[in-house]
Design an enzyme around this catalytic site. Structure first.
Site, PDB file in Angstrom:
ATOM      1  N   ASP A 431      -8.726  -1.725   7.287  1.00  0.00           N
ATOM      2  CA  ASP A 431      -7.875  -0.903   6.410  1.00  0.00           C
ATOM      3  C   ASP A 431      -8.306   0.559   6.545  1.00  0.00           C
ATOM      4  O   ASP A 431      -9.341   0.849   7.150  1.00  0.00           O
ATOM      5  CB  ASP A 431      -8.092  -1.410   4.963  1.00  0.00           C
ATOM      6  CG  ASP A 431      -7.157  -0.746   3.959  1.00  0.00           C
ATOM      7  OD1 ASP A 431      -6.112  -0.217   4.357  1.00  0.00           O
ATOM      8  OD2 ASP A 431      -7.493  -0.790   2.743  1.00  0.00           O
ATOM      9  N   GLU A 434      -6.336   5.161   9.334  1.00  0.00           N
ATOM     10  CA  GLU A 434      -5.406   6.199   9.880  1.00  0.00           C
ATOM     11  C   GLU A 434      -6.152   7.362  10.505  1.00  0.00           C
ATOM     12  O   GLU A 434      -5.593   7.939  11.446  1.00  0.00           O
ATOM     13  CB  GLU A 434      -4.477   6.692   8.758  1.00  0.00           C
ATOM     14  CG  GLU A 434      -3.503   5.643   8.275  1.00  0.00           C
ATOM     15  CD  GLU A 434      -4.161   4.495   7.493  1.00  0.00           C
ATOM     16  OE1 GLU A 434      -5.155   4.766   6.797  1.00  0.00           O
ATOM     17  OE2 GLU A 434      -3.701   3.359   7.603  1.00  0.00           O
ATOM     18  N   ASP A 507       1.029  -0.249   1.853  1.00  0.00           N
ATOM     19  CA  ASP A 507       1.193  -0.330   0.397  1.00  0.00           C
ATOM     20  C   ASP A 507       2.638  -0.174  -0.052  1.00  0.00           C
ATOM     21  O   ASP A 507       3.061   0.881  -0.525  1.00  0.00           O
ATOM     22  CB  ASP A 507       0.320   0.737  -0.274  1.00  0.00           C
ATOM     23  CG  ASP A 507      -1.157   0.483  -0.007  1.00  0.00           C
ATOM     24  OD1 ASP A 507      -1.507  -0.661   0.362  1.00  0.00           O
ATOM     25  OD2 ASP A 507      -1.954   1.426  -0.163  1.00  0.00           O
TER      26      ASP A 507
HETATM   27  O1  MIG Z   1      -7.235   2.858  -1.196  1.00  0.00           O
HETATM   28  O2  MIG Z   1      -8.863  -2.172  -0.157  1.00  0.00           O
HETATM   29  O3  MIG Z   1      -3.408  -0.910   1.943  1.00  0.00           O
HETATM   30  O4  MIG Z   1      -3.980  -3.505   1.112  1.00  0.00           O
HETATM   31  O5  MIG Z   1      -5.861  -3.822  -0.968  1.00  0.00           O
HETATM   32  C1  MIG Z   1      -6.726   1.554  -1.204  1.00  0.00           C
HETATM   33  C2  MIG Z   1      -8.007  -1.889  -1.205  1.00  0.00           C
HETATM   34  C3  MIG Z   1      -7.398   0.727  -0.143  1.00  0.00           C
HETATM   35  C4  MIG Z   1      -5.305  -0.093   0.756  1.00  0.00           C
HETATM   36  C5  MIG Z   1      -4.668  -1.258   1.421  1.00  0.00           C
HETATM   37  C6  MIG Z   1      -4.570  -2.405   0.468  1.00  0.00           C
HETATM   38  C7  MIG Z   1      -5.948  -2.758  -0.029  1.00  0.00           C
HETATM   39  C8  MIG Z   1      -6.601  -1.548  -0.692  1.00  0.00           C
HETATM   40  N1  MIG Z   1      -6.630  -0.436   0.267  1.00  0.00           N
END
Ligand code: MIG
Length: 824
Positions: A431, A434, A507
């Site tokens: 995650d 980016e 999200d």
């Molecule tokens: O700033 O890890 O898109 O699926 O549950 C949020 C917590 C960070 C974003 C992800 C989401 C995930 C969440 N993450």
């Protein structure tokens, strides 16, 4: 465009460019010759020289050089070096570019040069250096509106680079990855810059991924353009000017692949040829996955698991979001919540659940934390232009970030997964790659990257950062999991990310609008090289109604990746959260997913091996039909099953279009002649699903997870057809790489019938031996009363044949039959 931008072609004789002319200019970085050229857009001028080196052709206007590289009979790459200096050949998207071309030639006419293959011509107009492509009957498919142009970038060096093509008023545009907007991109301007976009909105741009590849469809003819450039890129499909389609970048090379069609399917296959496909995923990864931010502590996760098994709702994977870690430090465990992870994971696994854990790129600045210490000692973290470390806040607090564009860092990153694999973790979720940074959004542009030895700032590396992270993750898992197939999921990506990972769309929000977006995004990703994709079922943020959740589960059955996920500040959201009535519906559809697993798995094989997308938008199924250009609800899942999700609140029926041919309603077996619209019933417990006549569809019995039991008899549903139809079926061990040694079976069925009989031919290739001996055949839709079944010229059954409760002719046949006939 103004006249003065063009200089008169110089009146010089065309000179041969020598090989030395070219080589002497090749150096690492193309610094412009400062001082000579005023800083304004420069358009290529008349062609003054040409040189051929095998299947690469070079053209110059005296200053810039353009390379025309014949990659295959259908793919031609164009590259422009403004001052005649090409960058090194290197691409994260295209690895081991295989040039497979049989015949190619260069012809010079009075006004143009023509580079041709057996199928495509690339025309270069001498007068102004415009480039066009045509098929071999001289129908022009793609043509420069203006010559390629460039503008010096004083601040960073290099150039802004531009290509402007003609845009026909009948032309539609598709692709570009995850854009949450109308499926046909005509009239839009879009940009690629990986961005963390919590609760993104319809039309918001850019989102998490950069896939600079589009498909143009004009009057039934498709072609593709893959602009392989990792900087921030832009595409304008007739927005600024209805007559122009442009793409440009803030740096790097103007390098694009023209990919010939004429079928959209061919374009996607050829894009896959360039950028690769996903390995076969483990079968369990195609089951239902349950996720939430976050399930903790251990007792909570165990309860969740118990609920699935007690309620008999199938599920293969449970996820641990960031709270399983110690202070969000990657590769650590919060021992209060999870005192013995290895034991817990083992117990879950004994009950048929795989555990998938999240791993983010930000490494907490903490000298008592082994990952930070190692990364610091080895100098693996990204630095700013003045050599300061790149520091930013994310979940753990102040963090530094590995430079995943450095192969040595990727190697190291892979080794960090050793303990997780020892603990039995089956998959990893990347995650925030980016990369996301709280406050500023992402890294400042001056951050330096190793870029596999080609060096660059974050301007160049930003869009590939996430892809290189998940690549390192995938390779690390692969090295520790022995011969087992890794499972990874990533949020960010660039073209080619499909080689290393599945993706989810990030999200999203629990609204009906987002359900529609989910449908469009998966279709778009699928034709952009990323078949293995899914959305957060139910919507990540906000609260779905029971009805919305069920409709989303239904759509999710037909997404290659099926996972429910929700943010921590929402109500709990499992298939049973909305009461018994909805639980039954959700269960029914998750069960449907499990029944279709062998069909879905076969579609994954076709994607891996041949580059066919798994989800196929209607326009790809029938590209000659103009009215399909703006249809975006219906899609083909694999090559046989048409799905039309219900996307409106309260709907109990819906209008949909069935392509030409004969279709069976999956639920009722009603036969419909396609090529027109229908109004069909769609109560909450029945999503409209149709099967092509002539299909042979494998189905598993419902299992609680993919390893619950061995198949004893494989069921095939055969849908009668009075014209010939081919079907494919693939099977193997389900979780090893033995298929690379041909340990698999690929079966082809050919079905045909008339008013008195129906035949099924089977052809088997490969070396795998499944355990089951027989097929359980269910024949649907026979237009005659069968009296005899003949298998390989012997009578199998005759007289009173058996029907099941759904009026399907039912019999058992040996799995190795070659020809089967049902006679009236
Ligand atoms: O700033 O890890 O898109 O699926 O549950 C949020 C917590 C960070 C974003 C992800 C989401 C995930 C969440 N993450």
């Amino acid at each position: 465009m103004q006249e003065k931008d063009f200089k008169e072609p110089e009146d010089e004789p065309i000179k041969e460019l020598t090989a030395e002319d070219l080589e002497s200019g090749i150096q690492h970085v193309n610094n412009p010759i400062v001082g000579l050229v005023p800083i304004e857009k420069q358009y290529l001028k008349a062609i003054t020289g040409v040189h051929q080196n095998n299947n690469r052709f070079y053209f110059t206007d005296g200053s810039a050089i353009v390379e025309v590289f014949v990659v295959t009979d259908e793919i031609i790459r164009i590259k422009m070096a403004p001052q005649g200096v090409f960058l090194d050949e290197f691409s994260y998207a295209v690895q081991d570019l295989q040039s497979k071309v049989s015949v190619f030639s260069l012809r010079e006419d009075e006004d143009q040069y023509i580079v041709s293959t057996n199928t495509v011509k690339c025309i270069l107009y001498k007068q102004d250096f415009r480039i066009a492509f045509s098929d071999n009957s001289d129908v022009i498919t793609n043509e420069d509106f203006q010559p390629m142009h460039y503008e010096e970038n004083v601040q960073f060096g290099g150039y802004y680079i531009y290509s402007t093509k003609k845009c026909a008023d009948t032309e539609g545009f598709y692709g570009l990855g995850d854009k949450p907007t109308d499926f046909n991109l005509r009239g839009k301007r879009l940009e690629n810059w990986n961005t963390d976009t919590y609760s993104f909105a319809r039309h918001q741009d850019p989102l998490y991924r950069s896939i600079p590849f589009y498909i143009s469809l004009n009057q039934g003819q498709a072609h593709g353009v893959f602009f392989d450039n990792t900087y921030k890129t832009f595409f304008d499909f007739g927005q600024e000017d209805a007559e122009k389609t442009s793409f440009w970048a803030e740096g790097g090379e103007l390098q694009y692949y023209y990919i010939h069609g004429p079928h959209m399917m061919d374009v996607v296959k050829r894009y896959h040829f360039l950028t690769g496909t996903h390995q076969l995923p483990p079968l369990w990864a195609l089951g239902y996955h349950q996720c939430r931010w976050s399930y903790y502590p251990e007792s909570k996760l165990k309860d969740l698991a118990r609920n699935f098994r007690e309620r008999k709702i199938p599920c293969d994977a449970l996820y641990l979001d960031i709270d399983y870690m110690d202070g969000y430090r990657c590769f650590t465990w919060n021992k209060k919540y999870f005192p013995n992870p290895k034991k817990m994971i083992k117990e879950l696994s004994d009950d048929g659940f795989k555990t998938v854990v999240i791993i983010d790129p930000g490494i907490k600045v903490d000298d008592n934390y082994w990952v930070f210490k190692e990364g610091k000692e080895k100098r693996y973290f990204c630095r700013r232009s003045d050599d300061y470390f790149m520091e930013g806040h994310v979940w753990p607090g102040r963090c530094q970030f590995p430079d995943f564009t450095n192969p040595e860092v990727r190697q190291w990153w892979g080794t960090l997964f050793k303990e997780l694999v020892d603990f039995g973790v089956a998959g990893v979720w990347n995650d925030m790659n980016e990369p996301a940074v709280f406050g500023s959004g992402t890294f400042p542009l001056d951050v330096r990257h190793q870029y596999d030895g080609h060096r660059g700032s974050h301007r160049k590396a930003h869009n590939v950062y996430g892809m290189q992270m998940v690549r390192a993750t995938y390779d690390g898992l692969k090295s520790y999991q022995k011969n087992k197939r890794p499972f990874t999921i990533t949020r960010a990506g660039y073209s080619g990310v499909q080689r290393y990972s599945s993706v989810w769309t990030g999200d999203n929000v629990a609204t009906w609008e987002h359900l529609k977006l989910a449908n469009v995004q998966i279709q778009r990703l699928s034709i952009s090289g990323i078949s293995f994709a899914g959305t957060d079922i139910g919507g990540f943020s906000g609260e779905p109604s029971a009805e919305l959740f069920s409709r989303w589960i239904q759509l999710g059955v037909f997404a290659p990746f099926m996972r429910a996920h929700s943010a921590g500040d929402t109500a709990e959201r499992e298939p049973w959260s909305f009461g018994p009535e909805y639980e039954a519906i959700n269960k029914k559809f998750i069960e449907l997913r499990y029944k279709l697993l062998p069909y879905i798995y076969s579609a994954f094989w076709e994607n891996h091996k041949y580059g066919f997308p798994i989800v196929r938008p209607l326009i790809m199924v029938e590209q000659n039909k103009i009215s399909n250009q703006y249809r975006e609800d219906e899609f083909l899942f694999g090559d046989k099953v048409l799905v039309c999700p219900v996307l409106e609140e309260g709907a109990t029926s819906r209008r949909l279009y069935l392509p030409e041919g004969t279709w069976y309603n999956y639920w009722t077996h009603e036969v419909l002649a396609g090529g027109k619209e229908f109004m069909v019933d769609a109560p909450l417990d029945a999503l409209p699903i149709f099967v092509k006549a002539g299909s042979v569809i494998p189905e598993y019995p419902v299992m609680q997870h993919t390893q619950e039991f061995e198949i004893e008899e494989l069921m095939f549903k055969v849908y009668y057809s009075d014209y010939e139809v081919n079907s494919f079926y693939y099977e193997d061990h389900g979780d090893t790489f033995a298929y690379e040694q041909d340990i698999y079976l690929e079966k082809k069925f050919v079905v045909n019938g008339d008013a008195q009989q129906m035949t099924i031919l089977q052809d088997i290739a490969g070396l795998y031996t499944p355990r089951y001996e027989n097929y359980d055949m269910k024949i649907i839709g026979l237009p005659f009363k069968p009296s005899k079944i003949i298998v390989d010229n012997k009578v199998l059954q005759q007289g009173d044949l058996v029907y099941d409760e759904l009026n399907r002719l039912r019999f058992t046949v040996n799995k190795n039959f070659k020809s089967l006939q049902v006679l009236g």
